[in-house]
Design an enzyme around this catalytic site. Structure first.
Site, PDB file in Angstrom:
ATOM      1  N   ASN A 278      -1.523   1.780   5.707  1.00  0.00           N
ATOM      2  CA  ASN A 278      -0.472   0.915   5.186  1.00  0.00           C
ATOM      3  C   ASN A 278       0.097   0.129   6.166  1.00  0.00           C
ATOM      4  O   ASN A 278       0.658   0.673   7.258  1.00  0.00           O
ATOM      5  CB  ASN A 278       0.824   2.062   4.437  1.00  0.00           C
TER       6      ASN A 278
ATOM      7  N   CYS B 246       0.720  -1.167   0.004  1.00  0.00           N
ATOM      8  CA  CYS B 246       0.011  -0.008   0.183  1.00  0.00           C
ATOM      9  C   CYS B 246       0.818   1.358  -0.087  1.00  0.00           C
ATOM     10  O   CYS B 246       1.794   1.540   0.244  1.00  0.00           O
ATOM     11  CB  CYS B 246      -0.841   0.033   1.081  1.00  0.00           C
TER      12      CYS B 246
ATOM     13  N   GLY C 142       1.298  -0.099  -5.031  1.00  0.00           N
ATOM     14  CA  GLY C 142      -0.159  -0.846  -5.128  1.00  0.00           C
ATOM     15  C   GLY C 142      -0.595  -0.315  -6.199  1.00  0.00           C
ATOM     16  O   GLY C 142      -0.978   0.887  -6.556  1.00  0.00           O
TER      17      GLY C 142
ATOM     18  N   TYR D 291      14.288  -2.241  -2.258  1.00  0.00           N
ATOM     19  CA  TYR D 291      13.503  -2.329  -3.380  1.00  0.00           C
ATOM     20  C   TYR D 291      12.254  -1.584  -3.352  1.00  0.00           C
ATOM     21  O   TYR D 291      11.789  -1.019  -4.299  1.00  0.00           O
ATOM     22  CB  TYR D 291      13.236  -3.771  -3.806  1.00  0.00           C
TER      23      TYR D 291
END
Lengths: 496, 496, 496, 496
Positions: free
Chosen positions: A127, A26, A52, A268
């Site tokens: 989130n 999210c 997302g 990442y």
């Protein structure tokens, strides 16, 4: 949020990130104090789209009423038009992008969630993931609560609705005391906006200023895109309340625990042009690449990134090693649905559709291939094969993170542990599995050095690195329940 | 159910019934004990389509889970395909058609409503209207209940969820004791189906048998279409429980109050091929026409119905009076959206699009025009004009119901009182308003005679005839609240 | 137009008329001289919807350019909105409804067809069928013509485009001289509108006046609905040209052959409120019913129409015989897609969904059932059974047309001859097939009397009655070719 | 193909390439000899998606019939599913991607175009533009030809259809002799596939082998993705015929003129992983960057590409100059519709949405910014500003092509000349316009050296470089006509 038990089916869409990656679940964004706040939220969410890709929602408040619009798919497909924004009037708005299942029914799980409480409307964008959500839900349902969604986030709303404290803020803190896990939240009430971050600060959340308006966002890149200035991070365990006139007050209901932000955001999840925990994500990734070059050199002609996530680490590796950086793999700009495979020919067409070898460059060369992580290993296998098919003489794989051995329960989509390549075999076996001439991962201390620490503090790690170490910083109540004999007995409707 | 405050906008769709009519708000249908129960429900709802044209939903239960699908528009557009039915497995299913607003958001108000209670899934389909819903909702929200819809029906679910009684049936009865108004309900739980009707039996509900399966439906025509046999009406105040093996038990939690079924079902709402309260609706309508011919004869050449609802009364009038019955108005089979009017010409094109004069027949004739009711009078005005434009020498209007002077609060869509023609003027003025040479309504005692009574029992009327008499058989708490100074202060979100 | 070889698949839509009927294939409408001509055309086509329910198109001309919009489905679904009409500016417009296949590809066959000729734009809307279209097309393709559609109508355009005559009118007449079959046409060019009817006048076409504007339509009902006055029929073999200023000129390029208008328009195709060939369609149908009562009386209690097409004949039968007319079958207003059948029960649910017995009326009675025609006999079989299931003591079927023994090649959708019940068996066998206690058809002379003739002129029949008599009034070149050994060898692409 | 006069409206979609770029108009792909040929074509077209993003079509042939499917949008959105491919059976198929306007009407211009000729079906996919199409069309229409589309490509079909030569191949060559301009074509007939390239070979076309199957494609990257091996380029002026058994024959109807392939394919249009004219596109772009570094050095800290098209040249510039290559601009993976701008703040949000400064890297640095070309200059202006806003000390812009001063008439979407920045001002003024500290373009000889020539042959240039030089290698008949007083007088319908 995350625990949708229904979300098991693979989506037919290639969602723009690579399939064989961990995936942030999210991104959230809120603003208070601009005209047409929803337009700013749409732009901000677009900048967080990498967090997302499958659904998006925005809620706004015009001083009198709340408005909401949700959609399946990208922000641009749902919120780029004037008519969409016109449905969302007001100077306060917040929104959410999520990685989730598709289908009309699924819209009830798309955030922000909204409820009419006795105190007025209440909107929440989350989130993270609440690791005792099923436990709490069971109790709430027994007392007569009716859930609209299968989302863990809705538990917070019901806890707020049924709390006996007099003020909304007290009821909200009362609710948070009961939940465990990871949460960065942006809430809206008729009085204003509340942003907060769980005591460990597992998921990120930053604050910015856009003129006199206050902005909250998962990453700084969203501030850049809307033209806001970065102010500071919302601190772990901090709760910031902004009233409709823009006055801020900060609260620390949980004291000052040691923070444990997610280290994989640096590896990442976050965009390279974000600044996180005070460091440039791009520079950290280059530093990981340099670290990797020192720890695991290779005798090679070219350093080639697996685009796009491997590019900064590959630049770091190249600069540290002196081996030229080259684009040996070209990534298509056009992803989209997985194609049906032709019945003849076309080996690995599905990978080639996204990544194609730059044959003229690679043929006859010894290459170092840089990627950010290995999850199942299926893509690595195909990429190495693609390099060999293009004539590479040697393929040395270098990974800009330690082996991913454990699942995440804090709002990241991870395969079950048994599917993680690093949980199934050691590095030598992994090298063989992907057919690389050599394979190396950066060490966990190397990773901590790249983010600016001297080393990992074993007694009290500075980050949540559970996916590498298995050391989860919170209790995992629902997981424990699921593994115990006394199963969840709640009937779970398929009803949307 | 009915009190959606959002549903104020007129829909652009001409919903197949005439615009200037009272409109039944809902039809319900349930079956337990057949394979693919949802396919039977779809057919049954199609036969009840005249009771609600704008949205439809079906819930099914396969012994383990509940499934649900809802849509905007007709049953045929949403539930005719095998794939739609395949989403709704199981041998128990129920559904609902409603007259309501359109739009994706509206789906949350489309019934059956569903909730996961502590006792398991709970589905409810409601025909009627709860006249103290806002009063009850305010109290429930104060205790922490979170509403998903703006429907009055959801109040019943929350009352069930928060009741302290031990069994679901007790909790359900406990909930019904608190509600006032009109309700015919079909509910489903993991244990089976519950059908019930409010103590006055205002809205209809019948029971049938399809082989060994039990069927409930708003009207007998739905039994015919699915091939079921009529067993009996669910009695006013009766609650029938059917377990998954098909065993029935009947309950009378409210004793045996005097029933007051809606008399307008006989006048207009029900299909003529239904049998209601033991009488053929078609025969009752013919009897009203005959009554009208006796009470208000006319010296004329032809008896012409306003199609289609005026046809049976016109046949009765013609047979009683000896004046020939003829189709002087032809109704188009093709309704649909209201057309944009051409800028030139085309007077009353919108009426002609649906009803066209049979000029060759009407020209030069003195006609008796039979319609079932007059609501705003706008359509009557245009129809009379159409007959004159076609050359009718005289137009005598006869109406197969008493003047409609009062609004309905029991699940019927009525304009506010000030827009009812009969509330604004007497019969002579109405005749002038619609430009008829004469106008007459059947008397209220004449209407009671047509349904088989000797006369209307003034002390205790045998039917609910509030739309004619203004004598409402229940309290109207929300209406009283709305008209009192202490207004509803609940913030009402626009959020879907 | 009609010869689309692709149109073999049954559509899943129940198109609003009964399935087991002959079906008129097209309706056409044009107007010149009103503002927003397309809005008037939309209304006019809506009134002709019974002549074609599956696709609709309108072309307009604003003095400079042509505009076109086509859609699958009803007029109301495609042309009721202001935005749709706004796409079609200008004071001249014409349109077409057709019964045809569905799907995006099919749009190229939806009319009006349009082409840019050297003389400018050319639009054509066609009701009828050209019986030598394949023969002509083969020759045109050999000369380099490229066809856009598989419609027979396109042949006319290519014949116009390649004609060597100097004026458009000459080229148009030159083209018509080559075609055989049935055609009522409304064409538009930059100079104005051309309406014409084939020499035999097989398909209808009327002219009206709307203020100063000229209107052409398949039936008078379309004039009524748009508020136009009927002027006269376009005569068989007549070509009427209207220039942009509204000046009319009439042409008779084929002399004055004996007309042969389709008699089935009176039996079933046309709306009862239309006037055709000078007679009220409603009155003719009543006269057929009266004729039938005289020719084939029945000892019965009730006369019951199969709604709606059987109603006027049933009224005629009832008035002639003195047996009461009653609605023993109730027709649902809500048609739409065929439903999937429930696996249990529900015998003939698909018929009941549209027509339901009025049990309370029918039980124990001897009934005369009146329908307009029998095609395959499948529906008659089910209707008779439905009456028996409802308790009818005797069922006497009376048909308001002679037996339909032959296919139509003039723009009517007929099953192939081998599927016509009357082509397969005699009346006695038909009665047995449909399980009627008795069955009778009106005689062909009786039918001619009902339309006002003394009798059928055997030497030179006054109408085209080929579906009853097999006497086709034109050559059928393509049919002859298809039955000859030298087959069409044109490759036929499936390309849309 | 290109001359759609309707295509003037800007599309609201950001089509994935940058807005301020020249844009290749089409990509084509064909295969003969594989099962489910359409699935291979879909993959091949996906790899050519950068050549046309707005519409896509595929035609297949199964030995008996042709099948076609077209759609608006990306290949993945239209042809990735099994059901889409199942509509296109057969072992021969070809397809086309185009940059074009949207809308249902537009589908008739989407290629491949198809026609039923006397010789059978004929499908054509065209990359390029015919510069005398209007001239030829006028003549064809006068002879009776009816055009379906407004595409220049359709002219070829009508020329083939009306040619008097006996064989299809002769008629095809006869047609090509009449057309001038640029065309790479893939045609299909019932006898097999024909691929050809105009005498100057302006647009590319290559041939490959996939097992025994023959493949044609615009670029080699499409061969890679489907797993085919590169065989050779189709030569300028060459026509290759492949029969259904896979036998090839080659024809040179135009002799051997000097070739003039488009040099801009090397600069921007083609994918870097393609090989064109024997050279790696990636290596050529690096060589252009190196050339630029030699011609126009800069005293700077970082070399930063404008992603993604500037990346290879930036790598070349960095390697030649020794200045580090860094990603100072991060490109979002998520493009899509242009967003509505918030009313407050957010300067240049629309550029930032796609490209965001990597502030932490850029701040305080002197940078060399590398882009492939400048068209209108609007994007360059915003990018330079973005670098300055991020704190860049100096911004030196270097462009990897000569100034774009002229429009292209050979199948490339170029703004009219007056909007080309380089046509309006000299380099110094351009530097000022975009606010760069310095600006330099590679020289035209430098560009020729990068593609492997010693220098540009002024007398007879080795490439078409008209966009830089204004030297068009063919006549431009339609352009000359348009600029002459005797305008096109054809009425042009808006009819779709």
């Amino acid at each position: 949020m995350t625990t949708d038990l229904e979300l098991s089916d693979a989506t037919p869409w290639d969602i723009g990130a690579d399939d064989d990656k961990l995936r942030e679940e999210c991104g959230i964004f809120g603003v208070l104090g601009v005209r047409d706040a929803a337009a700013t939220v749409a732009l901000g969410l677009h900048a967080l789209q990498h967090r997302g890709q499958e659904a998006v929602g925005i809620t706004s408040f015009d001083g009198q009423e709340f408005y909401q619009r949700k959609g399946i798919g990208h922000v641009a497909a749902n919120f780029s038009t004037g008519s969409a924004i016109a449905e969302l009037p007001g100077t306060m708005a917040s929104g959410h992008v999520r990685y989730s299942t598709t289908g009309g029914a699924g819209l009830r799980n798309v955030q922000p969630l909204f409820a009419d409480l006795a105190s007025g409307g209440f909107s929440i964008a989350h989130n993270g993931n609440i690791s005792n959500a099923m436990f709490l839900k069971r109790d709430l349902v027994r007392k007569g609560a009716i859930f609209q969604s299968t989302s863990d986030t809705e538990v917070i709303i019901h806890l707020v609705a049924t709390s006996r404290y007099p003020t909304l803020l007290d009821r909200f803190v009362d609710a948070l005391r009961l939940v465990e896990g990871a949460y960065s939240l942006i809430c809206m009430t008729p009085e204003g906006m509340i942003a907060c971050r769980d005591p460990l600060g597992i998921r990120p959340l930053v604050m910015g200023k856009l003129g006199d308006a206050v902005v909250f966002a998962s990453e700084t890149v969203a501030l850049d895109v809307v033209g806001a200035d970065f102010v500071r991070e919302v601190e772990p365990g901090e709760l910031i309340q902004v009233d409709l006139d823009g006055n801020l007050s900060t609260h620390r209901p949980f004291g000052k625990p040691n923070a444990r932000p997610c280290i994989f955001e640096h590896v990442y999840f976050s965009r390279p042009d974000s600044v996180m925990g005070g460091s440039s994500v791009y520079q950290v990734r280059k530093a990981i690449g340099a670290q990797l070059a020192m720890e695991s050199p290779a005798d090679a002609d070219l350093v080639i990134p697996v685009p796009d996530s491997g590019v900064p680490a590959a630049l770091g590796y190249a600069q540290q090693s002196g081996i030229p950086f080259e684009l040996g793999i070209i990534r298509s700009h056009y992803v989209g649905r997985t194609f049906i495979q032709p019945s003849d020919g076309a080996r690995n067409a599905d990978v080639k559709r996204k990544h194609n070898a730059n044959r003229a460059l690679v043929a006859g060369k010894r290459i170092v291939l840089i990627d950010d992580s290995i999850v199942r290993g299926t893509t690595s296998l195909k990429i190495v094969q693609m390099m060999r098919d293009a004539g590479a003489a040697e393929v040395h794989m270098r990974i800009a993170s330690p082996p991913t051995e454990h699942s995440c329960f804090y709002g990241v989509d991870t395969p079950e542990r048994s599917k993680l390549l690093a949980a199934r075999m050691d590095v030598a076996a992994m090298a063989e599995f992907i057919h690389a001439d050599s394979l190396a991962f950066v060490s966990i201390d190397g990773l901590y050095r790249a983010v600016g620490e001297a080393e990992r503090n074993k007694a009290c790690p500075q980050y949540c690195d559970a996916c590498f170490s298995g050391e989860y910083p919170t209790r995992l109540t629902d997981l424990a329940d699921r593994e115990s004999p006394d199963q969840l007995s709640l009937p779970v409707g398929k009803v949307a």
